[in-house]
Motif scaffolding. Structure first.
Motif, PDB file in Angstrom:
ATOM      1  N   GLY A 117       0.858  -1.236   0.243  1.00  0.00           N
ATOM      2  CA  GLY A 117       0.105  -0.026   0.061  1.00  0.00           C
ATOM      3  C   GLY A 117       0.991   1.346   0.063  1.00  0.00           C
ATOM      4  N   CYS A 118       1.902   1.066   0.629  1.00  0.00           N
ATOM      5  CA  CYS A 118       2.811   2.235   0.369  1.00  0.00           C
ATOM      6  C   CYS A 118       3.374   3.091  -0.813  1.00  0.00           C
ATOM      7  CB  CYS A 118       4.049   2.247   1.519  1.00  0.00           C
ATOM      8  SG  CYS A 118       5.096   0.938   0.881  1.00  0.00           S
ATOM      9  N   ALA A 119       3.109   2.063  -1.739  1.00  0.00           N
ATOM     10  CA  ALA A 119       3.549   2.292  -3.329  1.00  0.00           C
ATOM     11  C   ALA A 119       2.992   3.707  -3.647  1.00  0.00           C
ATOM     12  CB  ALA A 119       3.430   1.377  -4.359  1.00  0.00           C
ATOM     13  N   TYR A 120       1.747   4.018  -3.014  1.00  0.00           N
ATOM     14  CA  TYR A 120       0.983   5.169  -3.617  1.00  0.00           C
ATOM     15  C   TYR A 120       0.455   5.995  -2.467  1.00  0.00           C
ATOM     16  CZ  TYR A 120       0.404   2.574  -8.035  1.00  0.00           C
ATOM     17  OH  TYR A 120       0.648   1.704  -9.134  1.00  0.00           O
ATOM     18  N   GLU A 121       0.629   7.423  -2.554  1.00  0.00           N
ATOM     19  CA  GLU A 121       0.037   8.272  -1.394  1.00  0.00           C
ATOM     20  C   GLU A 121      -1.358   8.082  -1.379  1.00  0.00           C
ATOM     21  OE1 GLU A 121       1.197  12.394  -1.789  1.00  0.00           O
ATOM     22  OE2 GLU A 121       3.172  11.731  -2.113  1.00  0.00           O
ATOM     23  N   ARG A 122      -2.169   7.836  -2.500  1.00  0.00           N
ATOM     24  CA  ARG A 122      -3.462   7.971  -2.304  1.00  0.00           C
ATOM     25  C   ARG A 122      -4.215   6.431  -2.037  1.00  0.00           C
ATOM     26  NH1 ARG A 122      -2.048   8.078  -7.751  1.00  0.00           N
ATOM     27  NH2 ARG A 122      -2.345   5.998  -9.094  1.00  0.00           N
ATOM     28  N   CYS A 123      -3.090   5.517  -1.984  1.00  0.00           N
ATOM     29  CA  CYS A 123      -3.832   4.210  -1.690  1.00  0.00           C
ATOM     30  C   CYS A 123      -4.459   3.988  -0.291  1.00  0.00           C
ATOM     31  CB  CYS A 123      -2.691   3.286  -1.658  1.00  0.00           C
ATOM     32  SG  CYS A 123      -3.348   1.436  -1.231  1.00  0.00           S
ATOM     33  N   ASP A 124      -5.667   3.607  -0.215  1.00  0.00           N
ATOM     34  CA  ASP A 124      -6.452   3.480   1.040  1.00  0.00           C
ATOM     35  C   ASP A 124      -7.249   2.107   0.984  1.00  0.00           C
ATOM     36  OD1 ASP A 124      -8.457   4.538  -0.233  1.00  0.00           O
ATOM     37  OD2 ASP A 124      -8.882   6.011   1.206  1.00  0.00           O
TER      38      ASP A 124
END
Length: 135
Positions: A117-124
């Motif tokens: 999940g840390c690959a993208y800032e927007r990932c939730d």
């Protein structure tokens, strides 16, 4: 819907280098009236581990089930490709896409969120395809 992050710019700008040359796959959806209207990729993250990424359909073709057909096409090929794990990362704002993923066998997964999940800032939102085994 989102600003492009550096990972998006790299993948979209250089798909041959960042997806195909790394062992991944890209598919396109073509509509008889509109031409190429959608895309989806599997990006290799490890041996038998792939991220379903960059799935999108142009606005003119939304509502025509192009995305669902494209996703099902990719999922028909996925077991031979992503034999350990097939996952995706997204955002809660993408409600229609999340519903489509759930309808087609993806389930929410905290383990995937923690690992990738840390690959993208927007990932939730993180999901894995229930037909695969997570590592």
């Amino acid at each position: 819907m989102f600003h492009l992050e550096s990972i998006d710019e790299a993948v979209i700008g250089y798909p041959q280098r960042n997806i195909i040359d790394e062992g991944g796959y890209i598919w396109f959806a073509e509509h008889p009236d509109f031409g190429i209207v959608g895309t989806c990729a599997l990006m290799k993250k490890g041996e038998g581990v792939f991220e379903l990424t960059k799935m999108g359909v142009v606005s003119e073709a939304r509502g025509l089930k192009v995305g669902e057909g494209l996703l099902q096409h990719v999922l028909n090929h996925a077991p031979a490709i992503a034999f350990n794990t097939l996952f995706l990362l997204t955002n809660k704002k993408c409600e229609a896409a999340i519903h489509l993923y759930e309808k087609n066998g993806f389930v929410h997964c905290e383990e995937i969120m923690q690992k990738f999940g840390c690959a993208y800032e927007r990932c939730d939102v993180a999901m894995h395809y229930k037909g695969t085994v997570t590592n």
